[in-house]
Scaffold this motif. Structure first.
Motif, PDB file in Angstrom:
ATOM      1  N   LEU A  40      -6.375  16.336   1.269  1.00  0.00           N
ATOM      2  CA  LEU A  40      -5.123  15.602   1.096  1.00  0.00           C
ATOM      3  C   LEU A  40      -5.087  15.162  -0.356  1.00  0.00           C
ATOM      4  N   SER A  41      -4.106  15.645  -1.088  1.00  0.00           N
ATOM      5  CA  SER A  41      -4.019  15.323  -2.502  1.00  0.00           C
ATOM      6  C   SER A  41      -2.564  15.054  -2.858  1.00  0.00           C
ATOM      7  N   ILE A  42      -2.290  13.877  -3.362  1.00  0.00           N
ATOM      8  CA  ILE A  42      -0.947  13.519  -3.810  1.00  0.00           C
ATOM      9  C   ILE A  42      -1.059  13.070  -5.254  1.00  0.00           C
ATOM     10  N   THR A  43      -0.248  13.647  -6.108  1.00  0.00           N
ATOM     11  CA  THR A  43      -0.237  13.298  -7.525  1.00  0.00           C
ATOM     12  C   THR A  43       1.154  12.808  -7.882  1.00  0.00           C
ATOM     13  N   GLU A  44       1.237  11.653  -8.518  1.00  0.00           N
ATOM     14  CA  GLU A  44       2.521  11.091  -8.917  1.00  0.00           C
ATOM     15  C   GLU A  44       2.808  11.425 -10.368  1.00  0.00           C
ATOM     16  N   PHE A  45       4.026  11.921 -10.623  1.00  0.00           N
ATOM     17  CA  PHE A  45       4.513  12.143 -11.979  1.00  0.00           C
ATOM     18  C   PHE A  45       5.700  11.220 -12.180  1.00  0.00           C
ATOM     19  N   MET A  46       5.686  10.444 -13.255  1.00  0.00           N
ATOM     20  CA  MET A  46       6.806   9.543 -13.504  1.00  0.00           C
ATOM     21  C   MET A  46       6.954   9.309 -14.997  1.00  0.00           C
ATOM     22  N   GLU A  47       8.148   8.926 -15.397  1.00  0.00           N
ATOM     23  CA  GLU A  47       8.412   8.629 -16.797  1.00  0.00           C
ATOM     24  C   GLU A  47       7.722   7.338 -17.204  1.00  0.00           C
ATOM     25  N   ASN A  48       7.478   7.201 -18.506  1.00  0.00           N
ATOM     26  CA  ASN A  48       6.927   5.945 -19.019  1.00  0.00           C
ATOM     27  C   ASN A  48       7.879   4.811 -18.668  1.00  0.00           C
ATOM     28  N   GLY A  49       7.325   3.665 -18.344  1.00  0.00           N
ATOM     29  CA  GLY A  49       8.147   2.503 -18.029  1.00  0.00           C
ATOM     30  C   GLY A  49       8.363   2.288 -16.548  1.00  0.00           C
ATOM     31  N   ILE A  50       8.144   3.320 -15.730  1.00  0.00           N
ATOM     32  CA  ILE A  50       8.267   3.158 -14.282  1.00  0.00           C
ATOM     33  C   ILE A  50       6.953   2.591 -13.772  1.00  0.00           C
ATOM     34  N   LYS A  51       7.053   1.554 -12.959  1.00  0.00           N
ATOM     35  CA  LYS A  51       5.860   0.924 -12.396  1.00  0.00           C
ATOM     36  C   LYS A  51       5.669   1.392 -10.964  1.00  0.00           C
ATOM     37  N   MET A  52       4.418   1.476 -10.541  1.00  0.00           N
ATOM     38  CA  MET A  52       4.100   1.905  -9.193  1.00  0.00           C
ATOM     39  C   MET A  52       3.206   0.851  -8.549  1.00  0.00           C
ATOM     40  N   GLU A  53       3.492   0.546  -7.269  1.00  0.00           N
ATOM     41  CA  GLU A  53       2.651  -0.404  -6.551  1.00  0.00           C
ATOM     42  C   GLU A  53       2.539  -0.005  -5.083  1.00  0.00           C
ATOM     43  N   ASP A  54       1.451  -0.447  -4.458  1.00  0.00           N
ATOM     44  CA  ASP A  54       1.266  -0.214  -3.026  1.00  0.00           C
ATOM     45  C   ASP A  54       2.253  -1.064  -2.241  1.00  0.00           C
ATOM     46  N   VAL A  55       2.632  -0.587  -1.062  1.00  0.00           N
ATOM     47  CA  VAL A  55       3.497  -1.371  -0.180  1.00  0.00           C
ATOM     48  C   VAL A  55       2.850  -1.489   1.187  1.00  0.00           C
ATOM     49  N   GLU A  56       3.253  -2.513   1.911  1.00  0.00           N
ATOM     50  CA  GLU A  56       2.742  -2.723   3.261  1.00  0.00           C
ATOM     51  C   GLU A  56       3.729  -2.157   4.271  1.00  0.00           C
ATOM     52  N   ILE A  57       3.198  -1.456   5.252  1.00  0.00           N
ATOM     53  CA  ILE A  57       3.995  -0.868   6.321  1.00  0.00           C
ATOM     54  C   ILE A  57       3.620  -1.576   7.615  1.00  0.00           C
ATOM     55  N   LYS A  58       4.620  -1.897   8.417  1.00  0.00           N
ATOM     56  CA  LYS A  58       4.355  -2.491   9.725  1.00  0.00           C
ATOM     57  C   LYS A  58       4.524  -1.445  10.816  1.00  0.00           C
ATOM     58  N   GLN A  59       3.682  -1.545  11.826  1.00  0.00           N
ATOM     59  CA  GLN A  59       3.778  -0.717  13.021  1.00  0.00           C
ATOM     60  C   GLN A  59       4.187  -1.666  14.143  1.00  0.00           C
ATOM     61  N   GLY A  60       5.424  -1.549  14.602  1.00  0.00           N
ATOM     62  CA  GLY A  60       5.947  -2.546  15.521  1.00  0.00           C
ATOM     63  C   GLY A  60       6.048  -3.869  14.790  1.00  0.00           C
ATOM     64  N   ASP A  61       5.431  -4.920  15.338  1.00  0.00           N
ATOM     65  CA  ASP A  61       5.457  -6.240  14.699  1.00  0.00           C
ATOM     66  C   ASP A  61       4.211  -6.536  13.874  1.00  0.00           C
ATOM     67  N   ASN A  62       3.247  -5.599  13.857  1.00  0.00           N
ATOM     68  CA  ASN A  62       1.963  -5.854  13.204  1.00  0.00           C
ATOM     69  C   ASN A  62       1.811  -5.028  11.929  1.00  0.00           C
ATOM     70  N   LEU A  63       1.055  -5.567  10.983  1.00  0.00           N
ATOM     71  CA  LEU A  63       0.758  -4.853   9.753  1.00  0.00           C
ATOM     72  C   LEU A  63      -0.085  -3.631  10.073  1.00  0.00           C
ATOM     73  N   CYS A  64       0.305  -2.482   9.571  1.00  0.00           N
ATOM     74  CA  CYS A  64      -0.456  -1.245   9.790  1.00  0.00           C
ATOM     75  C   CYS A  64      -1.557  -1.187   8.743  1.00  0.00           C
ATOM     76  N   THR A  65      -2.791  -1.357   9.180  1.00  0.00           N
ATOM     77  CA  THR A  65      -3.911  -1.412   8.245  1.00  0.00           C
ATOM     78  C   THR A  65      -4.626  -0.074   8.102  1.00  0.00           C
ATOM     79  N   ASP A  66      -4.266   0.908   8.917  1.00  0.00           N
ATOM     80  CA  ASP A  66      -4.915   2.222   8.842  1.00  0.00           C
ATOM     81  C   ASP A  66      -4.187   3.080   7.813  1.00  0.00           C
ATOM     82  N   SER A  67      -4.523   2.869   6.532  1.00  0.00           N
ATOM     83  CA  SER A  67      -3.831   3.584   5.460  1.00  0.00           C
ATOM     84  C   SER A  67      -4.182   5.069   5.419  1.00  0.00           C
ATOM     85  N   SER A  68      -5.135   5.525   6.238  1.00  0.00           N
ATOM     86  CA  SER A  68      -5.415   6.966   6.293  1.00  0.00           C
ATOM     87  C   SER A  68      -4.282   7.711   7.001  1.00  0.00           C
TER      88      SER A  68
END
Length: 127
Positions: A40-68
């Motif tokens: 599994l390989s994901i590579t991000e390409f973006m212009e200078n000045g664009i910021k990237m951050e992780d986000v939290e995903i919920k599964q139903g009402d709970n935080l999904c902690t299985d980021s795999s």
């Protein structure tokens, strides 16, 4: 165009086809990975000045902690415009199959949430 890369990437001049059946010399990024069974390989390409951050995903009402299970990143263009990209790597077998990011619920394998002026517009990607 300036490219900043890290890890096992090489920028080199090589032939590629930007248009169907038209080969030309271009700068390309070569990525090398070793793997066993799957990769599994994901590579991000973006212009200078664009910021990237992780986000939290919920599964139903709970935080999904299985980021795999998924890839989820927010790309911030400016204070009024950003995009959340969510790609699930595998099927979800346990719990709710309804996921959400902030107030945007979804049931999809891949999704882009366009955020402009505080309004979320989800776009389901099909392949």
């Amino acid at each position: 165009m300036k490219m900043e890369v890290d890890g096992n990437y090489i920028i080199k001049e090589d032939e590629c086809s930007l248009r169907y059946n038209e080969m030309s010399k271009q700068k390309v990024v070569e990525v090398k990975h070793q793997f066993t069974n799957y990769l599994l390989s994901i590579t991000e390409f973006m212009e200078n000045g664009i910021k990237m951050e992780d986000v939290e995903i919920k599964q139903g009402d709970n935080l999904c902690t299985d980021s795999s299970l998924f890839y989820a990143k927010k790309f911030i263009v400016n204070e009024k415009e950003s995009y959340v990209v969510i790609i699930f790597h595998q099927e979800v077998f346990k719990g709710s199959k309804i996921f959400s990011y902030e107030d945007c619920s979804f049931h999809a394998k891949s999704l882009v949430i366009e955020i402009k002026d505080g309004i979320n517009r989800p776009h389901v990607l099909k392949y």
